[in-house]
Design an enzyme around this catalytic site. Structure first.
Site, PDB file in Angstrom:
ATOM      1  N   CYS A 220      47.096  39.554  37.270  1.00 53.76           N
ATOM      2  CA  CYS A 220      46.196  39.651  36.123  1.00 53.76           C
ATOM      3  C   CYS A 220      46.094  38.259  35.527  1.00 53.76           C
ATOM      4  O   CYS A 220      47.049  37.758  34.934  1.00 53.76           O
ATOM      5  CB  CYS A 220      46.729  40.644  35.094  1.00 53.76           C
ATOM      6  SG  CYS A 220      45.726  40.706  33.579  1.00 53.76           S
TER       7      CYS A 220
ATOM      8  N   GLU B 215      39.154  41.269  37.605  1.00 55.41           N
ATOM      9  CA  GLU B 215      39.524  40.809  38.940  1.00 55.41           C
ATOM     10  C   GLU B 215      38.246  40.384  39.652  1.00 55.41           C
ATOM     11  O   GLU B 215      37.142  40.776  39.257  1.00 55.41           O
ATOM     12  CB  GLU B 215      40.251  41.894  39.736  1.00 55.41           C
ATOM     13  CG  GLU B 215      41.646  42.227  39.231  1.00 55.41           C
ATOM     14  CD  GLU B 215      42.642  41.083  39.323  1.00 55.41           C
ATOM     15  OE1 GLU B 215      42.300  40.029  39.915  1.00 55.41           O
ATOM     16  OE2 GLU B 215      43.756  41.232  38.790  1.00 55.41           O
TER      17      GLU B 215
END
Length: 244
Positions: free
Chosen positions: A2, A111
């Site tokens: 992340c 993402e």
């Protein structure tokens, strides 16, 4: 992993949601493009310096953990994630795992997926925003650490201490896994108290709190490539990609 997320909720709303004390003098602007080394909101429990009673607080930390034994803070930008499989073993994280755990509130995280070039378009990276289906706040599992700046002689000077954090990641569920194999690990609401409790130091019990969520709890959607640059910020980053 992340490496970017959104956190746009007002601190008073987060304090109410997590039943935490918040000092209104501590502020952060809403961000739809939180990046490593940014200041971020965190929920944690610490003993009050005057009374000794443990209290839950909403406060700001810098994203990118600097271990207490580090010679300088420069490595923090690389330590933004800790893998759930090994977080209790790694020297940089294991003490924090048993003593300094936190929750990092997020609207969702980003993402990227590579898109190959075509006859009419160059290759590019398409960002996706991954968020709870019910639009609730994600309580990402985190750790925090104190680093003492030796250049500041007065230990009571707030500038003497750098407080940093990292996000614990896990294998991605199907919805997120189609984009990236890792994702931040969210702590279930019923486990918040046990996760934050600084007196809770049993590694086996703590690891049992970190469940990978079942598929179907997350929604994934393509968003504007403007989020690719950390210089851009604002709710428009969540708009659908234009002309793709």
């Amino acid at each position: 992993m992340c490496g970017r997320y959104a956190s746009s909720r007002a601190p008073e709303d987060l304090a109410g949601l997590f039943e935490a004390r918040w000092d209104p003098r501590e502020t952060l602007a809403p961000s739809w493009n939180v990046a490593p080394t940014d200041e971020v909101w965190a929920v944690l429990e610490r003993p009050d310096r005057t009374t000794g009673e443990v209290e839950r607080r909403l406060r700001t930390l810098r994203w990118g953990l600097v271990p207490s034994w580090a010679k300088d803070p420069t490595g923090g930008a690389r330590m933004i994630n800790a893998r759930v499989e090994t977080v209790h073993e790694k020297p940089a994280y294991r003490r924090a795992f048993t003593r300094r755990r936190c929750l990092l509130p997020a609207d969702g995280f980003y993402e990227w997926q590579s898109v190959a070039a075509t006859a009419t378009a160059k290759a590019y990276k398409q960002p996706y925003f991954i968020t709870p289906e019910d639009t609730s706040v994600m309580a990402m599992a985190g750790l925090y650490e104190f680093w003492r700046d030796p250049a500041v002689t007065d230990e009571d000077d707030p500038a003497a201490w750098l407080i940093t954090t990292t996000i614990i990641t896990t294998e991605a569920t199907d919805a997120a896994g189609r984009i990236h194999p890792r994702m931040p690990l969210a702590v279930a609401a019923q486990d918040h108290d046990a996760w934050l409790d600084p007196a809770h130091e049993d590694v086996h019990d703590l690891r049992a709190l970190l469940h990978t969520p079942a598929d179907g709890h997350l929604a994934v959607r393509a968003v504007s490539t403007a989020v690719n640059s950390v210089r851009n910020n604002g709710p428009e980053l969540l708009a659908p990609p234009a002309g793709r």
